[in-house]
Design an enzyme around this catalytic site. Structure first.
Site, PDB file in Angstrom:
ATOM      1  N   SER A 158      53.964  55.807  36.300  1.00 12.03           N
ATOM      2  CA  SER A 158      53.020  56.782  36.471  1.00 12.03           C
ATOM      3  C   SER A 158      52.065  56.247  37.543  1.00 12.03           C
ATOM      4  O   SER A 158      51.830  55.127  37.757  1.00 12.03           O
ATOM      5  CB  SER A 158      52.263  56.875  35.073  1.00 12.03           C
ATOM      6  OG  SER A 158      50.861  57.604  35.519  1.00 12.03           O
ATOM      7  N   TYR A 207      46.514  53.340  29.275  1.00 13.74           N
ATOM      8  CA  TYR A 207      47.741  53.693  29.641  1.00 13.74           C
ATOM      9  C   TYR A 207      48.304  53.282  30.808  1.00 13.74           C
ATOM     10  O   TYR A 207      49.632  52.808  30.818  1.00 13.74           O
ATOM     11  CB  TYR A 207      47.717  55.362  29.715  1.00 13.74           C
ATOM     12  CG  TYR A 207      48.758  56.050  30.364  1.00 13.74           C
ATOM     13  CD1 TYR A 207      49.975  56.204  29.792  1.00 13.74           C
ATOM     14  CD2 TYR A 207      48.482  56.761  31.638  1.00 13.74           C
ATOM     15  CE1 TYR A 207      50.989  57.237  30.109  1.00 13.74           C
ATOM     16  CE2 TYR A 207      49.703  57.457  32.166  1.00 13.74           C
ATOM     17  CZ  TYR A 207      50.955  57.712  31.585  1.00 13.74           C
ATOM     18  OH  TYR A 207      51.827  58.398  31.973  1.00 13.74           O
ATOM     19  N   ILE A 216      59.207  66.458  30.217  1.00 11.24           N
ATOM     20  CA  ILE A 216      60.090  65.666  31.384  1.00 11.24           C
ATOM     21  C   ILE A 216      61.388  65.015  30.884  1.00 11.24           C
ATOM     22  O   ILE A 216      62.268  65.355  31.473  1.00 11.24           O
ATOM     23  CB  ILE A 216      59.107  64.663  31.983  1.00 11.24           C
ATOM     24  CG1 ILE A 216      58.113  65.472  32.640  1.00 11.24           C
ATOM     25  CG2 ILE A 216      59.939  64.131  33.282  1.00 11.24           C
ATOM     26  CD1 ILE A 216      56.904  64.341  33.043  1.00 11.24           C
TER      27      ILE A 216
HETATM   28  N1  LIG Z   1      53.371  64.627  32.275  1.00 10.30           N
HETATM   29  C1  LIG Z   1      52.722  64.176  33.176  1.00 10.30           C
HETATM   30  O1  LIG Z   1      52.043  64.500  34.168  1.00 10.30           O
HETATM   31  C2  LIG Z   1      53.279  62.633  33.609  1.00 10.30           C
HETATM   32  C3  LIG Z   1      52.690  62.036  34.742  1.00 10.30           C
HETATM   33  C4  LIG Z   1      53.083  60.628  34.943  1.00 10.30           C
HETATM   34  C5  LIG Z   1      54.017  59.955  34.121  1.00 10.30           C
HETATM   35  N2  LIG Z   1      54.413  60.711  32.858  1.00 10.30           N
HETATM   36  C6  LIG Z   1      55.357  60.057  32.303  1.00 10.30           C
HETATM   37  O2  LIG Z   1      56.776  60.766  31.895  1.00 10.30           O
HETATM   38  C7  LIG Z   1      57.368  60.531  30.753  1.00 10.30           C
HETATM   39  C8  LIG Z   1      57.425  61.835  30.005  1.00 10.30           C
HETATM   40  O3  LIG Z   1      55.962  62.423  29.675  1.00 10.30           O
HETATM   41  P1  LIG Z   1      55.934  63.912  29.182  1.00 10.30           P
HETATM   42  O4  LIG Z   1      54.747  64.704  30.063  1.00 10.30           O
HETATM   43  O5  LIG Z   1      57.148  64.687  29.202  1.00 10.30           O
HETATM   44  O6  LIG Z   1      55.742  63.653  27.682  1.00 10.30           O
HETATM   45  P2  LIG Z   1      55.507  64.478  26.518  1.00 10.30           P
HETATM   46  O7  LIG Z   1      55.024  65.735  26.693  1.00 10.30           O
HETATM   47  O8  LIG Z   1      54.600  63.816  25.274  1.00 10.30           O
HETATM   48  O9  LIG Z   1      56.985  64.378  25.896  1.00 10.30           O
HETATM   49  C9  LIG Z   1      57.621  64.988  24.717  1.00 10.30           C
HETATM   50  C10 LIG Z   1      58.589  64.287  24.269  1.00 10.30           C
HETATM   51  O10 LIG Z   1      58.416  63.029  23.762  1.00 10.30           O
HETATM   52  C11 LIG Z   1      58.875  62.534  22.384  1.00 10.30           C
HETATM   53  N3  LIG Z   1      58.044  61.750  21.993  1.00 10.30           N
HETATM   54  C12 LIG Z   1      56.522  61.677  21.881  1.00 10.30           C
HETATM   55  N4  LIG Z   1      56.212  60.561  21.350  1.00 10.30           N
HETATM   56  C13 LIG Z   1      57.241  59.949  20.789  1.00 10.30           C
HETATM   57  C14 LIG Z   1      57.659  58.754  19.899  1.00 10.30           C
HETATM   58  N5  LIG Z   1      56.636  58.021  19.395  1.00 10.30           N
HETATM   59  N6  LIG Z   1      58.933  58.525  19.442  1.00 10.30           N
HETATM   60  C15 LIG Z   1      59.845  59.383  20.078  1.00 10.30           C
HETATM   61  N7  LIG Z   1      59.749  60.361  20.812  1.00 10.30           N
HETATM   62  C16 LIG Z   1      58.539  60.795  21.096  1.00 10.30           C
HETATM   63  C17 LIG Z   1      58.680  64.144  21.805  1.00 10.30           C
HETATM   64  O11 LIG Z   1      59.500  64.446  20.632  1.00 10.30           O
HETATM   65  P3  LIG Z   1      59.154  64.811  19.286  1.00 10.30           P
HETATM   66  O12 LIG Z   1      58.623  66.021  19.444  1.00 10.30           O
HETATM   67  O13 LIG Z   1      60.164  64.692  18.358  1.00 10.30           O
HETATM   68  O14 LIG Z   1      57.905  63.892  19.173  1.00 10.30           O
HETATM   69  C18 LIG Z   1      59.202  65.009  22.988  1.00 10.30           C
HETATM   70  O15 LIG Z   1      60.760  64.807  23.023  1.00 10.30           O
HETATM   71  C19 LIG Z   1      56.429  59.608  29.950  1.00 10.30           C
HETATM   72  O16 LIG Z   1      56.612  58.236  30.101  1.00 10.30           O
HETATM   73  C20 LIG Z   1      54.944  59.763  30.674  1.00 10.30           C
HETATM   74  O17 LIG Z   1      54.055  58.665  30.566  1.00 10.30           O
HETATM   75  C21 LIG Z   1      54.207  62.019  32.877  1.00 10.30           C
END
Ligand SMILES: NC(=O)c1ccc[n+]([C@@H]2O[C@H](COP(=O)([O-])OP(=O)(O)OC[C@H]3O[C@@H](n4cnc5c(N)ncnc54)[C@H](OP(=O)(O)O)[C@@H]3O)[C@@H](O)[C@H]2O)c1
Length: 295
Positions: free
Chosen positions: A141, A166, A14
């Protein structure tokens, strides 16, 4: 003055889609992540979306508060030059852990989902104030609804369940977001929470298949719970980025603050417990104790 944005965890999922939306809207975007190759790929995509305002990648592990402090210093220096002021900070980083883990003695989901974005925000307030009118967007979230509302310590009492822990960390961050909006009234720095709804990303792919993430009562209903998770996280990250992009750019939000932008990219009422001032006060005490501005 040009528009500039920092998007944490902006090299995938995202966050990358949010960064692309901001680049297309004319921002020079800095994305933060751990993996340099992923960072370079993100910068290529961002520069194609907005060739006139070069993007940049900064490396930091946002699960380390020392790295957050160092990152804040690098961002502040990069935005100190006239005409380069920071106008948007999107705290997009988030993580869910099926098994309990900690970093430096602090439980990891509270660290990544709340203490890290809290610390980065507090350290960048001078830069954001200099860039006003400016905006802070904290990604929240729907999991806030399953949180234990006990904030006397980093962790609530009882056994560990990743989804609930979480949600509780996201609830702490939402309470902080609303509290910060009050604190910053009159400074020109607006504060929003953005709820992406759900999307198929590394985070959801890696965690939501494991029944150990929910409490035993919900585990009894695991096939139903799992189906609900699958359905709610089946969409593309580009759609889930819209609430963050709207919070960062929508002119209709000018002058407003302390607003939650829902999954349909429109304002929605905040989850009521996050508006409780005693809860916000408890979160503030925890944040100051476990994420001091100077390490
Ligand atoms: N996906 C959903 O359904 C959902 C629903 C509700 C809320 N959210 C929220 O939306 C946001 C984005 O979620 P997402 O699903 O896109 O997550 P994701 O798939 O884990 O995001 C990937 C990104 O996060 C970076 N990342 C992960 N851990 C890191 C760390 N410790 N330090 C620096 N970079 C880090 C990765 O970089 P690297 O590859 O370099 O590690 C990559 O750029 C989060 O706050 C999540 O809680 C998501």
């Amino acid at each position: 003055m040009g528009k500039t944005a920092v998007v944490t965890a902006g090299t995938g999922g995202i966050g990358l889609e949010t960064a692309l939306g901001l680049a297309a809207a004319g921002f020079a975007v800095t994305v933060v992540g751990r993996d340099a190759a992923r960072g370079a790929r993100a910068v290529d995509l961002l520069n194609s979306a907005n060739p006139r305002r070069p993007s940049r990648f900064l490396s930091a592990d946002l699960a380390s508060l020392d790295e957050v402090r160092s990152l804040a210093g690098r961002i502040a220096s990069a935005h100190a030059a006239p005409g380069e002021a920071l106008t948007v900070l999107v705290n997009n980083v988030g993580a869910m852990f099926p098994r309990r883990r900690d970093r430096g003695g602090v439980e990891a989901s509270f660290l990544v989902n709340h203490l890290s974005p809290y610390l980065l925000t507090e350290l960048l307030l001078p830069s954001l104030t200099a860039g006003a009118p400016s905006r802070i967007v904290n990604v929240t979230s729907g999991a806030v609804g399953v949180a234990k509302r006990a904030f006397d310590a980093v962790e609530p009492p009882g056994a560990y369940y990743g989804f609930h822990w979480y949600g509780r960390a996201k609830l702490a961050n939402l309470a902080y977001t609303l509290d910060l909006a009050e604190r910053l009234k009159g400074t020109g720095v607006q504060v929003f929470a953005a709820d992406p709804g759900g999307a198929a990303t590394d985070m959801t792919d890696g965690t939501l298949r494991d029944p150990r993430i929910v409490a035993p009562a919900l585990r009894l209903l695991w096939p139903l719970v799992r189906r609900k998770f699958e359905r709610s996280t089946s969409g593309p990250a580009s759609a889930a980025a819209r609430p963050s992009i709207a919070a960062a750019t929508d002119e209709g939000l000018a002058g407003r603050t302390g607003i939650v932008i829902g999954a349909r990219a429109h304002p929605v009422p905040p989850f009521r417990p996050a508006t409780d001032t005693r809860l916000a006060e408890a979160v503030r005490r925890l944040s100051e104790r476990h994420a001091p501005l100077a390490g």
